[in-house]
Scaffold this motif. Sequence first.
Motif, PDB file in Angstrom:
ATOM      1  N   PRO A 330      66.703  68.267  63.125  1.00 36.39           N
ATOM      2  CA  PRO A 330      65.679  66.967  62.637  1.00 36.39           C
ATOM      3  C   PRO A 330      66.297  66.008  61.925  1.00 36.39           C
ATOM      4  CG  PRO A 330      64.842  69.086  61.364  1.00 36.39           C
ATOM      5  CD  PRO A 330      65.838  69.395  62.448  1.00 36.39           C
ATOM      6  N   MET A 331      67.340  66.417  61.142  1.00 40.39           N
ATOM      7  CA  MET A 331      68.417  65.507  60.206  1.00 40.39           C
ATOM      8  C   MET A 331      68.776  64.380  60.993  1.00 40.39           C
ATOM      9  SD  MET A 331      71.524  66.080  57.208  1.00 40.39           S
ATOM     10  CE  MET A 331      70.667  67.494  56.863  1.00 40.39           C
ATOM     11  N   PHE A 332      68.969  64.563  62.396  1.00 36.15           N
ATOM     12  CA  PHE A 332      69.635  63.714  63.143  1.00 36.15           C
ATOM     13  C   PHE A 332      68.558  62.982  64.081  1.00 36.15           C
ATOM     14  CE2 PHE A 332      72.765  66.310  62.016  1.00 36.15           C
ATOM     15  CZ  PHE A 332      74.047  65.639  61.853  1.00 36.15           C
ATOM     16  N   GLY A 333      67.245  63.021  63.778  1.00 38.42           N
ATOM     17  CA  GLY A 333      66.221  62.493  64.518  1.00 38.42           C
ATOM     18  C   GLY A 333      65.964  61.061  64.055  1.00 38.42           C
ATOM     19  N   ARG A 334      65.191  60.151  64.514  1.00 32.29           N
ATOM     20  CA  ARG A 334      65.133  58.710  64.216  1.00 32.29           C
ATOM     21  C   ARG A 334      64.266  58.609  63.128  1.00 32.29           C
ATOM     22  NH1 ARG A 334      66.080  54.783  67.844  1.00 32.29           N
ATOM     23  NH2 ARG A 334      64.467  53.605  66.868  1.00 32.29           N
TER      24      ARG A 334
END
Length: 414
Positions: A330-334
Motif C-alpha cells: 500500500p505504500m505505493f498506492g495513490r
Amino acid sequence: MKTVGLVVEYNPFHNGHLFHLRRSLDISGAEASVAVMSGPFMQRGEPALLSKRARAEMALAAGVDLVLELPVLYALQPAEWFAFGAVSLLDASGVVDSVCFGSESGEIAPLLDLASRMQAGESPALREALRQALAEGLSFPAAYARAAQEQGGGDSAAAAALLGNPNDTLGLHYVLALRRLASGMAPLAVRREQAGYHDAGLPGGGAIASATAVRAALARGAGGLSEAAPYLPPSSLRILRREAEAGRMLPEGWEALAQPLLTSLITRPPEELALVPGMAEGLEHRIAAALPRLPVPGVEVLLAAIKTKRYTRTRLQRLLAHALLNHRGPMFGRDSLARGPQYIRVLGFSPTGRQLLKSMKKTAKLPVVVRAADFPHPQLQLDIRASAVQASAFPSPDVREMYADYYAPPITEY
C-alpha cells in the motif's frame, strides 16, 4: 534569505545544469538555492551513474547551497507523483520562495493557463476524449494532449503542442503540485539551451550537452571522459575521475544490474510479479513468457522483448526497478503517495545551506533527517536499500559505500 528551489537529478552535473542554476538564481532574485535530487534511481527508471553522495558533491561544488534527497518512493514515479513529491519537500522546508525548472518553451504563463483549465474542466467532448485516453493507460498530460489534439481549436492545439515537450509536461506537474498544496512558492521557468532532453550525441562546438549524451560518452570506455570533459564543469570532471578510478561508477547503466534483476524476475511466479507497482493487464505474464526466449541474458534484450506502444521504455524501466528493489504494498498506492514524503533528508550543504538548515528548525513541516540511523521510517528504509543495491553493482563494491546512509555524514567539503 530569498531562496529558489530546484528539482534535479544531476546524472551527472553538467554545464546545462550550471546554466539552469545560475539563471534560476538570476530570474528569482534569490540569494540561495535548495535542490531536491533523486537518489540512486532516476525518474525514467534507470540506475544513477554515480552515488547520490557524489552527485550531491557535484551540486555543492557548482554553487547549490542545500541538497535534499527525493525519496525513491517518489523518484521512481510518473511525472505526477515525481513532481508532487519534490514540490512537497521544497514546500515543507519552509525556506523556499520559488521553484524554477527547465522547460523547452521557457514560458510559465502557458503552463499556468493550462493548469487552470485542467482544474476547471473543459467541454463535454474534450472531457469524454480525455476519459477514453486515460482508460487506455495514458498519463494525464499525454491523455490531455491527445484529447486536445482530437478536439482541435487554437487553445487545445497549443496545449497539445506544449505537452509534446517532456520538460514542459513536467513543468505543468510542478504547477499542478503547487496548486494542490496551496503553496506560496512561485513557479518560474528557464528555457533549455542547445541540448534537448533526449539528445544522445555530443554537439560539436557547444558547451552544453544532455546528460544522456554525457553518459553515452562515458559508456564508450577510457576515452569517454575526455570526450565529455568540455561539457562538464571542472569540479564535476574532477569528481567523475575520482569516482571512476575508485570503481564507483555505472557507465553501462542497467546492464550492471542485469544479474540481480533477472534473478528477481526468474525466481518469482507471475502471481507474485503482479504485486509489483505498475504491473497491470497481465504484463507479468508477458515478462514470464519473454524470459526463456531471450537471445542472451540482459536488460536491453528484455526491454526490447516486452516493449509495446502502450508500455513505453520509461514505464517498463520503472517497473523493473520496482521489481529489483522488491517494492510492493500500500505504500505505493495513490492514497499513500498523496500524503507526500514524511521527512526531509539532507545530503549536503554549503555554509549558506547551514544557515538554511538553522532556519528550517523553526519553519520545517517535516522532520529534518541528517543521520539516517536516527530516523527508522519505512520510506527512508526504501532509500537505504535502493542505495545499497545500486552501490553493490559498482565495479569495486564496498559495504561501507553500500550503506553510506548509516556511516557517512552530509557532504560539507567539496
